[in-house]
Design a protein around this motif. Sequence first.
Motif, PDB file in Angstrom:
ATOM      1  N   ALA A 250       0.821  -1.212   0.000  1.00  0.00           N
ATOM      2  CA  ALA A 250       0.000   0.000   0.000  1.00  0.00           C
ATOM      3  C   ALA A 250       0.857   1.264   0.000  1.00  0.00           C
ATOM      4  O   ALA A 250       0.591   2.219  -0.734  1.00  0.00           O
ATOM      5  CB  ALA A 250      -0.936  -0.012   1.211  1.00  0.00           C
ATOM      6  N   MET A 251       1.885   1.272   0.834  1.00  0.00           N
ATOM      7  CA  MET A 251       2.725   2.467   0.934  1.00  0.00           C
ATOM      8  C   MET A 251       3.573   2.658  -0.307  1.00  0.00           C
ATOM      9  O   MET A 251       3.722   3.784  -0.810  1.00  0.00           O
ATOM     10  CB  MET A 251       3.605   2.372   2.185  1.00  0.00           C
ATOM     11  CG  MET A 251       2.833   2.497   3.489  1.00  0.00           C
ATOM     12  SD  MET A 251       3.931   2.618   4.913  1.00  0.00           S
ATOM     13  CE  MET A 251       2.738   2.610   6.252  1.00  0.00           C
ATOM     14  N   GLU A 252       4.162   1.586  -0.811  1.00  0.00           N
ATOM     15  CA  GLU A 252       5.014   1.724  -1.985  1.00  0.00           C
ATOM     16  C   GLU A 252       4.215   2.129  -3.214  1.00  0.00           C
ATOM     17  O   GLU A 252       4.746   2.774  -4.115  1.00  0.00           O
ATOM     18  CB  GLU A 252       5.772   0.417  -2.226  1.00  0.00           C
ATOM     19  CG  GLU A 252       6.846   0.155  -1.153  1.00  0.00           C
ATOM     20  CD  GLU A 252       7.630  -1.122  -1.410  1.00  0.00           C
ATOM     21  OE1 GLU A 252       7.226  -1.900  -2.306  1.00  0.00           O
ATOM     22  OE2 GLU A 252       8.646  -1.343  -0.713  1.00  0.00           O
ATOM     23  N   SER A 253       2.933   1.777  -3.235  1.00  0.00           N
ATOM     24  CA  SER A 253       2.093   2.217  -4.352  1.00  0.00           C
ATOM     25  C   SER A 253       1.894   3.726  -4.336  1.00  0.00           C
ATOM     26  O   SER A 253       1.517   4.319  -5.339  1.00  0.00           O
ATOM     27  CB  SER A 253       0.727   1.516  -4.288  1.00  0.00           C
ATOM     28  OG  SER A 253      -0.042   2.012  -3.192  1.00  0.00           O
ATOM     29  N   GLN A 254       2.131   4.342  -3.180  1.00  0.00           N
ATOM     30  CA  GLN A 254       2.008   5.800  -3.044  1.00  0.00           C
ATOM     31  C   GLN A 254       3.380   6.482  -2.985  1.00  0.00           C
ATOM     32  O   GLN A 254       3.497   7.623  -2.539  1.00  0.00           O
ATOM     33  CB  GLN A 254       1.227   6.126  -1.763  1.00  0.00           C
ATOM     34  CG  GLN A 254      -0.180   5.570  -1.736  1.00  0.00           C
ATOM     35  CD  GLN A 254      -1.062   6.191  -2.794  1.00  0.00           C
ATOM     36  OE1 GLN A 254      -1.070   7.408  -2.958  1.00  0.00           O
ATOM     37  NE2 GLN A 254      -1.812   5.359  -3.507  1.00  0.00           N
ATOM     38  N   SER A 255       4.408   5.729  -3.414  1.00  0.00           N
ATOM     39  CA  SER A 255       5.787   6.253  -3.448  1.00  0.00           C
ATOM     40  C   SER A 255       6.302   6.630  -2.063  1.00  0.00           C
ATOM     41  O   SER A 255       7.081   7.587  -1.909  1.00  0.00           O
ATOM     42  CB  SER A 255       5.884   7.464  -4.392  1.00  0.00           C
ATOM     43  OG  SER A 255       5.516   7.091  -5.703  1.00  0.00           O
ATOM     44  N   ILE A 256       5.854   5.904  -1.048  1.00  0.00           N
ATOM     45  CA  ILE A 256       6.340   6.114   0.316  1.00  0.00           C
ATOM     46  C   ILE A 256       7.445   5.092   0.584  1.00  0.00           C
ATOM     47  O   ILE A 256       7.229   3.885   0.460  1.00  0.00           O
ATOM     48  CB  ILE A 256       5.205   5.944   1.347  1.00  0.00           C
ATOM     49  CG1 ILE A 256       4.142   7.025   1.121  1.00  0.00           C
ATOM     50  CG2 ILE A 256       5.754   6.022   2.770  1.00  0.00           C
ATOM     51  CD1 ILE A 256       2.906   6.849   1.979  1.00  0.00           C
ATOM     52  N   LEU A 257       8.628   5.568   0.935  1.00  0.00           N
ATOM     53  CA  LEU A 257       9.736   4.673   1.241  1.00  0.00           C
ATOM     54  C   LEU A 257       9.507   4.037   2.606  1.00  0.00           C
ATOM     55  O   LEU A 257       9.273   4.737   3.589  1.00  0.00           O
ATOM     56  CB  LEU A 257      11.059   5.443   1.231  1.00  0.00           C
ATOM     57  CG  LEU A 257      11.446   6.095  -0.101  1.00  0.00           C
ATOM     58  CD1 LEU A 257      12.748   6.876   0.046  1.00  0.00           C
ATOM     59  CD2 LEU A 257      11.569   5.052  -1.201  1.00  0.00           C
ATOM     60  N   LEU A 258       9.601   2.708   2.648  1.00  0.00           N
ATOM     61  CA  LEU A 258       9.239   1.976   3.860  1.00  0.00           C
ATOM     62  C   LEU A 258      10.366   1.042   4.259  1.00  0.00           C
ATOM     63  O   LEU A 258      10.941   0.340   3.421  1.00  0.00           O
ATOM     64  CB  LEU A 258       7.953   1.174   3.620  1.00  0.00           C
ATOM     65  CG  LEU A 258       7.431   0.353   4.799  1.00  0.00           C
ATOM     66  CD1 LEU A 258       6.911   1.278   5.894  1.00  0.00           C
ATOM     67  CD2 LEU A 258       6.327  -0.594   4.329  1.00  0.00           C
ATOM     68  N   HIS A 259      10.677   1.043   5.561  1.00  0.00           N
ATOM     69  CA  HIS A 259      11.611   0.061   6.119  1.00  0.00           C
ATOM     70  C   HIS A 259      10.853  -0.705   7.192  1.00  0.00           C
ATOM     71  O   HIS A 259      10.190  -0.095   8.043  1.00  0.00           O
ATOM     72  CB  HIS A 259      12.835   0.748   6.727  1.00  0.00           C
ATOM     73  CG  HIS A 259      13.958  -0.200   7.010  1.00  0.00           C
ATOM     74  ND1 HIS A 259      15.032  -0.341   6.175  1.00  0.00           N
ATOM     75  CD2 HIS A 259      14.136  -1.078   8.031  1.00  0.00           C
ATOM     76  CE1 HIS A 259      15.852  -1.258   6.667  1.00  0.00           C
ATOM     77  NE2 HIS A 259      15.327  -1.709   7.798  1.00  0.00           N
ATOM     78  N   THR A 260      10.924  -2.032   7.160  1.00  0.00           N
ATOM     79  CA  THR A 260      10.160  -2.854   8.104  1.00  0.00           C
ATOM     80  C   THR A 260      11.081  -3.658   8.998  1.00  0.00           C
ATOM     81  O   THR A 260      12.154  -4.107   8.574  1.00  0.00           O
ATOM     82  CB  THR A 260       9.218  -3.816   7.358  1.00  0.00           C
ATOM     83  OG1 THR A 260       9.990  -4.721   6.568  1.00  0.00           O
ATOM     84  CG2 THR A 260       8.248  -3.043   6.471  1.00  0.00           C
ATOM     85  N   VAL A 261      10.632  -3.838  10.244  1.00  0.00           N
ATOM     86  CA  VAL A 261      11.310  -4.720  11.208  1.00  0.00           C
ATOM     87  C   VAL A 261      10.241  -5.492  11.969  1.00  0.00           C
ATOM     88  O   VAL A 261       9.063  -5.110  11.987  1.00  0.00           O
ATOM     89  CB  VAL A 261      12.198  -3.922  12.190  1.00  0.00           C
ATOM     90  CG1 VAL A 261      13.385  -3.287  11.480  1.00  0.00           C
ATOM     91  CG2 VAL A 261      11.384  -2.848  12.909  1.00  0.00           C
TER      92      VAL A 261
END
Length: 255
Positions: A16-27
């Motif tokens: 969902a976030m990457e579809s809105q060009s939001i850079l995401l890091h997950t842990v």
Amino acid sequence: LLVEDDQECRDAMRDAMESQSILLHTVDTAEQALALFSPDRFDIIVADIRLQGMTGVDLLRTIHDSIPDFPFILLTGYDSVETAIQAVRLGASDYIVKPLKTIEDLLTPLRRAVAMHRLQIRARELEREIQEQAIKTKKMEALATLAAGVAHDLKNIIMPIVGAPDVMAGFLNKPWTAESAEAMGEMIRDIKDAGSLASNVITDLMFLSRRGKARIAPINLASLIQSFLNGFTLTDLRRRHAGVAIELLADPDLP
């Protein structure tokens, strides 16, 4: 920075976030989040309340101990909404209830929290700029006061340099006498003293600007006043106001 130990939920939020060009890091854990966290690296933390080990609320407290207003959103299930509400009271920007119905349920609070934080940062920057400008203004006012004082002092000091030559020229147009020679000598001494005083003012200014060395020494007040009484300024005033008498009564050993 997304802190979520549910793989399925994590992948869905990533998409969902990457579809809105939001850079995401997950842990997966709060401990991993703390190891990675830096306010220069991330704009916001989104964390599940229920995590293995340290909870999302514990992570919130830890982050806000060092950066009290850093944007932080909690993810919660229906059974932990009350905890999320309490976390908001502790400083969380918002909370999001899982499962998400639409992508806007995630993006709207996230964008709002980041925008609010950026406004707070800008407000603090503006406040600092205003304070710095106020300090600069005070410094300029102080310099203006200093300049006015120096100008006043120099105007008085250079009076013999400006005024004596005309008087001396008047003597030169008259027959030369012992009296005129003595007066001429006094005026030459006045000009020399005025030049010395002006030089002292310049030395003081250089010291104030940290470009010169201080010369600190005791000054006898009676001698200082007497030198003024003997100077061109008062000599000229006496000449123009012959009916005015000035007498100095001062202990020669004034401290």
